[in-house]
Design an enzyme around this catalytic site. Sequence first.
Site, mmCIF file in Angstrom:
data_model
loop_
_atom_site.group_PDB
_atom_site.id
_atom_site.type_symbol
_atom_site.label_atom_id
_atom_site.label_comp_id
_atom_site.label_asym_id
_atom_site.label_seq_id
_atom_site.Cartn_x
_atom_site.Cartn_y
_atom_site.Cartn_z
ATOM 1 N N GLY A 22 0.827 -1.200 0.000
ATOM 2 C CA GLY A 22 0.000 0.000 0.000
ATOM 3 C C GLY A 22 0.854 1.239 0.000
ATOM 4 N N GLY A 24 1.193 5.152 1.783
ATOM 5 C CA GLY A 24 0.805 6.139 2.771
ATOM 6 C C GLY A 24 0.922 7.516 2.172
ATOM 7 N N GLY A 25 0.668 8.530 3.002
ATOM 8 C CA GLY A 25 0.725 9.891 2.507
ATOM 9 C C GLY A 25 2.113 10.290 2.044
ATOM 10 N N MET A 26 3.141 9.692 2.643
ATOM 11 C CA MET A 26 4.502 10.098 2.330
ATOM 12 C C MET A 26 5.376 8.911 1.959
ATOM 13 S SD MET A 26 4.421 13.355 2.662
ATOM 14 C CE MET A 26 6.158 13.715 2.607
ATOM 15 N N VAL A 29 4.400 1.141 1.647
ATOM 16 C CA VAL A 29 4.520 0.129 2.696
ATOM 17 C C VAL A 29 4.786 -1.216 2.035
ATOM 18 C CG1 VAL A 29 3.389 -0.986 4.644
ATOM 19 C CG2 VAL A 29 2.877 1.403 4.105
ATOM 20 N N LYS A 44 8.468 0.715 5.895
ATOM 21 C CA LYS A 44 7.930 1.907 5.244
ATOM 22 C C LYS A 44 9.047 2.659 4.538
ATOM 23 C CE LYS A 44 5.364 5.488 4.243
ATOM 24 N NZ LYS A 44 4.374 6.150 5.084
ATOM 25 N N ASP A 142 -3.031 11.328 16.267
ATOM 26 C CA ASP A 142 -3.915 10.844 15.200
ATOM 27 C C ASP A 142 -4.611 9.553 15.620
ATOM 28 O OD1 ASP A 142 -5.157 11.191 12.751
ATOM 29 O OD2 ASP A 142 -3.604 10.144 11.621
#
Length: 334
Positions: A22, A24-26, A29, A44, A142
């Site tokens: 997948g 992530g925002g930055m 993964v 990551k 978060d």
Amino acid sequence: MDAKAHGHRLVGSRYRLQERLGNGGMGAVWAAHDAVLGRDVAIKQVVLPAANTPEQRAEIRERSLREARAAARIDCPYAVHVFDVVEEDGELWIVMERVPGRSLSDLIQERGRLPAAQVIRIAQQILEALTTAHSGGVLHRDVKPSNVLIRPDGSAVLTDFGIAAVDGDPSITATGLVIGSPGYLAPERAAGGPATAATDLWALGCLIFAAYDGRSPFVRADSMATMQAVLTEEPALPGGPLAPVLRGLLAKNIVLRLSAETTRLMLRAAAASPLVAARATAAPGRPEPWAVSGPPAAGAIPLRRRRSGSHRRRSRLPVLLAALVAVGTLTVAA
């Protein structure tokens, strides 16, 4: 670089990438295998935005590196473990445990309201993860259902310390970042105030509400409406043994909000409630006797949605990763 180019790459001379799972925002993964210790891990890959200036990219990289090391200090069975940080060929990789299970968000979407006994156990475990982090000076910032994984044995794991902050970091306000998910952002944060342990506890209250009632208390159709709800609206609290906990954690006045210790005591009392104990042995699938809350606020978005056929299919991987960390927006101590 695409998945085929990265596939089976050896990172840090020990972590063999297996498959990209997948984004992530930055970053991305990956499922990986630690060739030294012979265990599966999640890793990551931090991707620095090309649109940023070299100075901004260097700052993001440095903050990411320091935050990952700070998160590695958190030793709690209910918080994801960070094992290693690797810098290689100008790239940053964060290695952490691979957690089998599914997200609390998925569980709520599938089942709607969860049994009070299960919600209480999850809340107790996430509270322990938060207090462990707070005792080390780390704020999560978060907390929400999608950042909690539920293991096959039913225990909960708080993941995604990617936008966590360490107390005393002078760059928290200097960066001008608005951190967190609007529907779980405490009102004082929405008004521009600093993150504190109390803001994490507010988010825990929102998480408990979502699991207990099947809908998020403040999420609306768009971010502006959500923020307005956080600042001005009082959610219709569900009844039952968790109502006092929700009322205390969702106090908009930070002075009146429950402390971690009081929350722990109240959750213990809720777990000991005769109604909760009786329901724990009742037939599954039956609604709680108190599980009729007030009508949803105008514009409230239920977490439980009907899924399309593609979503009904099982994932091709048996695990969810506790590694979706938005590393690029970290704020940490020097």
